[in-house]
Motif scaffolding. Structure first.
Motif, PDB file in Angstrom:
ATOM      1  N   THR A  59       0.864  -1.180   0.000  1.00  0.00           N
ATOM      2  CA  THR A  59       0.000   0.000   0.000  1.00  0.00           C
ATOM      3  C   THR A  59       0.896   1.224   0.000  1.00  0.00           C
ATOM      4  O   THR A  59       1.819   1.316   0.810  1.00  0.00           O
ATOM      5  N   THR A  61       0.773   5.508  -0.210  1.00  0.00           N
ATOM      6  CA  THR A  61       0.016   6.758  -0.195  1.00  0.00           C
ATOM      7  C   THR A  61       1.011   7.885  -0.475  1.00  0.00           C
ATOM      8  O   THR A  61       1.574   8.460   0.451  1.00  0.00           O
ATOM      9  N   ASP A  63       2.762  11.439  -1.388  1.00  0.00           N
ATOM     10  CA  ASP A  63       2.493  12.855  -1.141  1.00  0.00           C
ATOM     11  C   ASP A  63       2.746  13.690  -2.387  1.00  0.00           C
ATOM     12  O   ASP A  63       2.132  14.729  -2.579  1.00  0.00           O
ATOM     13  N   ASP A  67       7.185  10.184  -5.027  1.00  0.00           N
ATOM     14  CA  ASP A  67       6.928   8.911  -4.353  1.00  0.00           C
ATOM     15  C   ASP A  67       6.488   7.813  -5.313  1.00  0.00           C
ATOM     16  O   ASP A  67       6.260   6.678  -4.890  1.00  0.00           O
ATOM     17  N   MET A  83      -2.741   1.822  -4.484  1.00  0.00           N
ATOM     18  CA  MET A  83      -2.227   3.172  -4.640  1.00  0.00           C
ATOM     19  C   MET A  83      -3.307   4.152  -4.189  1.00  0.00           C
ATOM     20  O   MET A  83      -4.338   4.277  -4.837  1.00  0.00           O
ATOM     21  N   ASN A  84      -3.084   4.818  -3.054  1.00  0.00           N
ATOM     22  CA  ASN A  84      -4.047   5.756  -2.487  1.00  0.00           C
ATOM     23  C   ASN A  84      -3.576   7.175  -2.793  1.00  0.00           C
ATOM     24  O   ASN A  84      -2.605   7.649  -2.218  1.00  0.00           O
ATOM     25  N   LEU A  85      -4.276   7.853  -3.683  1.00  0.00           N
ATOM     26  CA  LEU A  85      -3.865   9.187  -4.134  1.00  0.00           C
ATOM     27  C   LEU A  85      -4.672  10.303  -3.480  1.00  0.00           C
ATOM     28  O   LEU A  85      -4.655  11.440  -3.965  1.00  0.00           O
ATOM     29  N   THR A  86      -5.374  10.020  -2.399  1.00  0.00           N
ATOM     30  CA  THR A  86      -6.244  11.018  -1.781  1.00  0.00           C
ATOM     31  C   THR A  86      -5.474  12.164  -1.137  1.00  0.00           C
ATOM     32  O   THR A  86      -6.030  13.241  -0.958  1.00  0.00           O
ATOM     33  N   ALA A  87      -4.212  11.968  -0.809  1.00  0.00           N
ATOM     34  CA  ALA A  87      -3.430  13.016  -0.151  1.00  0.00           C
ATOM     35  C   ALA A  87      -2.701  13.910  -1.145  1.00  0.00           C
ATOM     36  O   ALA A  87      -1.972  14.805  -0.743  1.00  0.00           O
ATOM     37  N   ALA A  93      -1.655  13.738  -8.890  1.00  0.00           N
ATOM     38  CA  ALA A  93      -2.351  12.448  -8.888  1.00  0.00           C
ATOM     39  C   ALA A  93      -2.517  11.944 -10.318  1.00  0.00           C
ATOM     40  O   ALA A  93      -2.341  10.752 -10.591  1.00  0.00           O
ATOM     41  N   ARG A 117      -9.939   7.923  -6.302  1.00  0.00           N
ATOM     42  CA  ARG A 117      -8.509   8.172  -6.150  1.00  0.00           C
ATOM     43  C   ARG A 117      -7.757   7.056  -5.443  1.00  0.00           C
ATOM     44  O   ARG A 117      -6.692   7.276  -4.880  1.00  0.00           O
ATOM     45  N   VAL A 118      -8.304   5.839  -5.464  1.00  0.00           N
ATOM     46  CA  VAL A 118      -7.615   4.657  -4.933  1.00  0.00           C
ATOM     47  C   VAL A 118      -7.643   3.588  -6.019  1.00  0.00           C
ATOM     48  O   VAL A 118      -8.711   3.256  -6.534  1.00  0.00           O
TER      49      VAL A 118
END
Length: 145
Positions: A59, A61, A63, A67, A83-87, A93, A117-118
């Motif tokens: 996982t 995330t 910034d 990254d 891939m969590n692109l919420t941040a 993104a 966004r995930v």
């Protein structure tokens, strides 16, 4: 402590001194041996077993776009990556999604949107099974016919 006293303590009508009864005065800091947290050698750590059997999921995330390298390195090793692109900012993104699209194209993987966004990046040898309840109804656990 009786139930009426517990209810009264919960409502704040009486002082709850029940904790003092269980306090151990003999406890002192630093009495544990330095090896107190060492894992028993007979127990296999889950991450080691997972790595041996190729059962890992990464996982990430990020910034910023910098990254994206971590995503690429995990995926190149054959590890599925969430891939969590919420941040991230929307423009960065989009760049990471473009990078991931190139990554999965080059390594013959697949990409699926999990939520807003995930994304899940799956290597070529990984099968993603849909969680569609209709697909599992005929032989499901609750089939009572």
């Amino acid at each position: 402590m009786g139930s009426v006293r517990k209810a009264s303590a919960w409502l704040g009508l009486v002082d709850d001194n029940d904790d003092e009864r269980y306090y151990d005065d003999d406890y002192s800091e630093g009495t544990e041996s330095p090896d107190a947290w060492v894992t028993d050698p007979r127990v296999e750590v889950a991450s080691d077993v997972a790595e041996e059997k190729d059962r890992r999921i990464g996982t990430v995330t990020p910034d910023s776009f910098r990254d994206a390298r971590a995503i690429g390195e995990l995926f190149r090793e054959g590890v599925p990556v969430i891939m969590n692109l919420t941040a991230m900012e929307a423009t960065d993104a989009k760049r990471v999604v473009d990078f991931a699209a190139g990554l999965i194209f080059g390594l013959r993987g697949s990409i699926e949107r999990v939520s807003t966004r995930v994304f899940l990046l799956s290597p070529a040898d990984t099968q993603v099974i849909s969680g569609d309840p209709a697909a599992h109804r005929s032989d499901g656990f609750f089939n009572q016919s």
